[in-house]
Design a protein around this motif. Structure first.
Motif, mmCIF file in Angstrom:
data_model
loop_
_atom_site.group_PDB
_atom_site.id
_atom_site.type_symbol
_atom_site.label_atom_id
_atom_site.label_comp_id
_atom_site.label_asym_id
_atom_site.label_seq_id
_atom_site.Cartn_x
_atom_site.Cartn_y
_atom_site.Cartn_z
ATOM 1 N N GLY A 1 0.655 -1.206 -0.030
ATOM 2 C CA GLY A 1 -0.087 0.050 0.006
ATOM 3 C C GLY A 1 0.747 1.384 0.098
ATOM 4 N N ARG A 2 0.317 2.398 -0.013
ATOM 5 C CA ARG A 2 0.934 3.495 0.034
ATOM 6 C C ARG A 2 1.697 3.679 1.404
ATOM 7 N NH1 ARG A 2 -3.011 8.656 -1.153
ATOM 8 N NH2 ARG A 2 -0.728 9.524 -1.301
ATOM 9 N N ALA A 3 2.896 4.587 1.231
ATOM 10 C CA ALA A 3 3.857 4.708 2.256
ATOM 11 C C ALA A 3 4.076 3.220 3.023
ATOM 12 C CB ALA A 3 3.310 5.572 3.327
ATOM 13 N N PRO A 4 4.670 2.304 2.003
ATOM 14 C CA PRO A 4 4.980 0.649 2.639
ATOM 15 C C PRO A 4 5.615 0.696 3.754
ATOM 16 C CG PRO A 4 6.240 1.281 0.495
ATOM 17 C CD PRO A 4 5.250 2.644 0.572
ATOM 18 N N GLU A 5 6.682 1.404 3.955
ATOM 19 C CA GLU A 5 7.621 1.330 4.993
ATOM 20 C C GLU A 5 6.874 2.088 6.429
ATOM 21 O OE1 GLU A 5 11.223 3.502 5.114
ATOM 22 O OE2 GLU A 5 11.998 2.661 3.074
ATOM 23 N N THR A 6 6.081 2.964 6.478
ATOM 24 C CA THR A 6 5.011 3.033 7.365
ATOM 25 C C THR A 6 4.138 2.076 7.708
ATOM 26 O OG1 THR A 6 5.225 5.354 6.955
ATOM 27 C CG2 THR A 6 3.529 4.964 8.401
ATOM 28 N N GLN A 7 3.654 1.391 6.686
ATOM 29 C CA GLN A 7 2.711 0.484 6.728
ATOM 30 C C GLN A 7 3.241 -0.718 7.494
ATOM 31 O OE1 GLN A 7 -0.546 0.548 6.200
ATOM 32 N NE2 GLN A 7 -1.028 1.721 4.276
ATOM 33 N N LEU A 8 4.443 -1.254 6.963
ATOM 34 C CA LEU A 8 5.167 -2.359 7.626
ATOM 35 C C LEU A 8 5.531 -2.106 9.006
ATOM 36 C CD1 LEU A 8 7.454 -3.240 4.549
ATOM 37 C CD2 LEU A 8 5.651 -4.413 5.428
ATOM 38 N N ARG A 9 5.989 -0.980 9.276
ATOM 39 C CA ARG A 9 6.421 -0.571 10.707
ATOM 40 C C ARG A 9 5.199 -0.615 11.708
ATOM 41 N NH1 ARG A 9 11.416 1.359 12.004
ATOM 42 N NH2 ARG A 9 11.427 2.128 10.030
ATOM 43 N N GLU A 10 4.040 -0.300 11.313
ATOM 44 C CA GLU A 10 2.935 0.115 12.189
ATOM 45 C C GLU A 10 2.418 -1.547 12.458
ATOM 46 O OE1 GLU A 10 0.210 2.605 10.207
ATOM 47 O OE2 GLU A 10 1.333 4.333 11.064
ATOM 48 N N ALA A 11 2.411 -2.401 11.221
ATOM 49 C CA ALA A 11 1.805 -3.758 11.488
ATOM 50 C C ALA A 11 2.863 -4.692 12.244
ATOM 51 C CB ALA A 11 1.823 -4.194 9.915
ATOM 52 N N TRP A 12 4.066 -4.275 12.163
ATOM 53 C CA TRP A 12 5.098 -5.052 12.811
ATOM 54 C C TRP A 12 4.936 -4.598 14.255
ATOM 55 C CZ3 TRP A 12 7.830 -9.144 11.486
ATOM 56 C CH2 TRP A 12 8.819 -9.302 12.258
ATOM 57 N N GLU A 13 4.720 -3.298 14.679
ATOM 58 C CA GLU A 13 4.609 -3.105 16.103
ATOM 59 C C GLU A 13 3.221 -3.559 16.565
ATOM 60 O OE1 GLU A 13 4.833 1.221 15.972
ATOM 61 O OE2 GLU A 13 6.899 1.398 15.716
ATOM 62 N N ARG A 14 2.348 -4.026 15.827
ATOM 63 C CA ARG A 14 1.210 -4.238 16.519
ATOM 64 C C ARG A 14 1.176 -5.929 16.475
ATOM 65 N NH1 ARG A 14 -5.019 -3.077 13.620
ATOM 66 N NH2 ARG A 14 -6.071 -4.038 15.386
ATOM 67 N N PHE A 15 1.631 -6.702 15.328
ATOM 68 C CA PHE A 15 1.543 -7.998 15.462
ATOM 69 C C PHE A 15 2.754 -8.647 15.514
ATOM 70 C CE2 PHE A 15 -2.121 -6.259 12.753
ATOM 71 C CZ PHE A 15 -3.181 -6.917 13.384
ATOM 72 N N GLY A 16 3.878 -8.163 15.344
ATOM 73 C CA GLY A 16 5.311 -8.597 15.459
ATOM 74 C C GLY A 16 5.724 -8.857 16.717
ATOM 75 N N PRO A 17 6.986 -9.583 16.668
ATOM 76 C CA PRO A 17 7.769 -9.723 17.906
ATOM 77 C C PRO A 17 8.412 -8.108 18.738
ATOM 78 C CG PRO A 17 8.936 -10.446 16.389
ATOM 79 C CD PRO A 17 7.871 -10.298 15.642
ATOM 80 N N THR A 18 9.012 -8.173 19.572
ATOM 81 C CA THR A 18 9.469 -7.085 20.084
ATOM 82 C C THR A 18 10.632 -6.819 19.525
ATOM 83 O OG1 THR A 18 10.727 -8.321 21.813
ATOM 84 C CG2 THR A 18 8.401 -7.752 22.619
ATOM 85 N N VAL A 19 11.227 -7.338 18.800
ATOM 86 C CA VAL A 19 12.521 -6.926 17.856
ATOM 87 C C VAL A 19 12.212 -5.925 16.920
ATOM 88 C CG1 VAL A 19 14.619 -7.726 16.480
ATOM 89 C CG2 VAL A 19 13.608 -9.255 18.325
ATOM 90 N N GLY A 20 12.745 -4.959 16.797
ATOM 91 C CA GLY A 20 12.261 -3.825 15.914
ATOM 92 C C GLY A 20 13.053 -4.095 14.408
ATOM 93 N N ILE A 21 12.149 -3.370 13.546
ATOM 94 C CA ILE A 21 12.857 -3.368 12.144
ATOM 95 C C ILE A 21 14.133 -2.522 11.808
ATOM 96 C CG2 ILE A 21 12.369 -3.076 9.716
ATOM 97 C CD1 ILE A 21 9.429 -3.490 10.535
ATOM 98 N N SER A 22 15.246 -3.322 11.317
ATOM 99 C CA SER A 22 16.419 -2.599 11.138
ATOM 100 C C SER A 22 16.518 -2.004 9.942
ATOM 101 C CB SER A 22 17.563 -3.550 11.498
ATOM 102 O OG SER A 22 17.672 -4.038 12.871
ATOM 103 N N ALA A 23 15.922 -2.291 8.963
ATOM 104 C CA ALA A 23 16.109 -1.841 7.528
ATOM 105 C C ALA A 23 15.077 -2.355 6.462
ATOM 106 C CB ALA A 23 17.505 -2.181 6.850
ATOM 107 N N PHE A 24 14.747 -1.364 5.525
ATOM 108 C CA PHE A 24 13.956 -1.779 4.368
ATOM 109 C C PHE A 24 14.693 -1.832 3.035
ATOM 110 C CE2 PHE A 24 9.880 -1.526 6.960
ATOM 111 C CZ PHE A 24 10.343 -0.737 7.906
ATOM 112 N N LEU A 25 14.592 -2.805 2.385
ATOM 113 C CA LEU A 25 15.318 -2.810 1.127
ATOM 114 C C LEU A 25 14.290 -2.899 -0.031
ATOM 115 C CD1 LEU A 25 17.803 -5.748 1.953
ATOM 116 C CD2 LEU A 25 17.900 -3.034 2.115
ATOM 117 N N PRO A 26 14.277 -1.890 -0.741
ATOM 118 C CA PRO A 26 13.154 -1.404 -1.894
ATOM 119 C C PRO A 26 13.465 -2.862 -2.969
ATOM 120 C CG PRO A 26 14.906 0.132 -2.215
ATOM 121 C CD PRO A 26 15.397 -0.630 -0.941
#
Length: 443
Positions: free
Chosen positions: A354-379
């Motif tokens: 979807g639009r602004a994919p990095e923002t979308q992924l980060r929000e989904a990860w913070e909601r459903f993912g583990p406590t480990v944060g996202i270190s990088a996004f590779l296009p």
């Protein structure tokens, strides 16, 4: 207290009367004619040491570590003691085949005493790579490795099934570090689909990692030997050493965890950074655990993840890849409790998220993912990846301005312009870090 001993081979069994006459240091509890019988007896807890006759069994690092799991040490009778010309296997007490029974008993007691004084004795050196003696995940704490000048670090690139781009990230991460002036060793340890050699156009090369493991399994192995086996590849002003993977998936038994561990140890002395392309599967192969000598196909991946200083967990940035990575990270925590993954999302694109994919992924990860944060996004950049694959090289050679290449360079914290940052003569190596990650990789 007498030490229970098992013998293997006719020459070892010939010492039984002499050992029994000593009435003290050791007691022979069984004579074995075959290696499988010996291993089964050791697994039952019958003995504390084994005496192996010359030629009765091939002494390898894998066999020694298997026996260590059962609390058994190896004393080997030999015609000539190992020396400079014929290095022995670590962990084996060698004695001459003509030794007196009293001296043989003393060698057994010496080997058992050294084994009991070893702080790593309870888990052995294959802790997570082998299901035998697997430690409790809740009881294991991450090991803090002190940084020492000149000590190479290991980066394992791993991820769930489904082609998230493990090989692409591993190859280009190693190439960026090499072009920036680091000494880098790239290892293909994927037992399901090794592809580093093909990606670099090394189609005529043999299985370098399998060759290294065979040599390491036979005795002492160091960075000098590893340097002769590894292939040197030129990468835009730098040199990248490559240890190619197995040429066919059915050759996976050649990558035994014990031997692979020795290769990785040698890699620390050969290169400042060792980058490993790991297989995805972390299952312990419990269907084979009835045979203590059966190789574990996933033992290679588990061993790499166990010894790695940094684990880069690569996941595909789509509705299938994200849940797969979440489940895979939970499996990683159970299989290798000491691993601290750094999450990297690959193939990031608006069409799949979807639009602004990095923002979308980060929000989904913070909601459903583990406590480990996202270190990088590779296009996603199919065109650049295809050009690099067709040319048999890294992205920095064929597509230096590619967004994917720039993101990987940023992940490795090297100059995006591709100009090598060389160390000053006599100066200490600079640090390379992943963005947002406190762990640093010396270059």
């Amino acid at each position: 207290m007498s030490i229970p001993v098992i013998t293997l081979g006719a020459e070892a069994s010939a010492y039984v009367p002499g050992l029994e006459q000593l009435r003290g240091p050791v007691t022979v509890v069984r004579r074995c004619a075959e290696l499988t019988e010996l291993v089964a007896a050791c697994q039952s807890g019958l003995a504390r040491a084994v005496i192996i006759a010359p030629g009765a069994a091939e002494l390898t690092a894998s066999l020694v570590d298997r026996l260590r799991f059962t609390g058994v040490v190896v004393v080997a009778l030999c015609d000539h003691l190992p020396g400079t010309g014929s290095p022995g296997v670590d962990g084996v007490e060698y004695v001459e085949a003509t030794v007196e029974p009293a001296a043989l008993a003393a060698a057994v007691a010496r080997a058992v005493g050294r084994f009991e004084a070893d702080p790593a004795r309870p888990q052995g050196s294959l802790a997570y790579a082998d299901p035998l003696g697997l430690p409790d995940a809740a009881a294991v704490q991450p090991v803090q490795v002190a940084e020492e000048p000149g000590t190479g670090r290991i980066v394992a690139v791993w991820g769930p099934p489904g082609a998230p781009g493990r090989t692409t990230v591993a190859l280009n991460l190693a190439a960026e570090l090499a072009a920036a002036g680091s000494s880098v060793l790239l290892i293909d340890a994927d037992t399901y689909g090794a592809s580093i050699g093909a990606s670099l156009g090394l189609l005529d090369e043999s299985a370098g990692l399998a060759q290294a493991c065979r040599i390491a399994d036979q005795g002492r192995f160091d960075g000098t030997v590893l340097g002769r086996i590894a292939v040197s590849v030129a990468v835009k002003g730098g040199r990248l050493r490559v240890l190619t993977g197995i040429t066919r998936p059915d050759r996976w038994p050649e990558l035994r965890p014990a031997a692979l561990g020795k290769v990785l140890e040698a890699g620390r002395s050969l290169a400042e950074v060792t980058v490993i392309d790991c297989g995805f599967c972390l299952e312990a192969d419990e269907e084979l655990s009835f045979d203590t000598l059966a190789p574990r196909r996933n033992g290679a991946a588990l061993r790499c993840l166990e010894v790695a200083d940094t684990v880069v967990a690569v996941g595909a940035a789509d509705t299938i890849g994200v849940p797969r990575l979440v489940k895979a990270l939970a499996e990683l925590g159970d299989a290798v409790p000491t691993a601290t993954p750094r999450v990297v999302f690959n193939k990031v694109r608006a069409a799949a998220v979807g639009r602004a994919p990095e923002t979308q992924l980060r929000e989904a990860w913070e909601r459903f993912g583990p406590t480990v944060g996202i270190s990088a996004f590779l296009p996603m950049d199919h065109a650049a990846a295809d050009r690099a694959l067709l040319a048999g090289t890294a992205l920095l050679e064929t597509a230096p301005g590619s967004p994917l290449r720039l993101a990987i360079a940023d992940l490795a914290d090297v100059p995006a312009a591709g100009e090598a940052r060389r160390r000053r003569p006599g100066g200490r190596p600079r640090n390379v870090k992943f963005p947002g990650i406190p762990a640093r990789l010396p270059r």
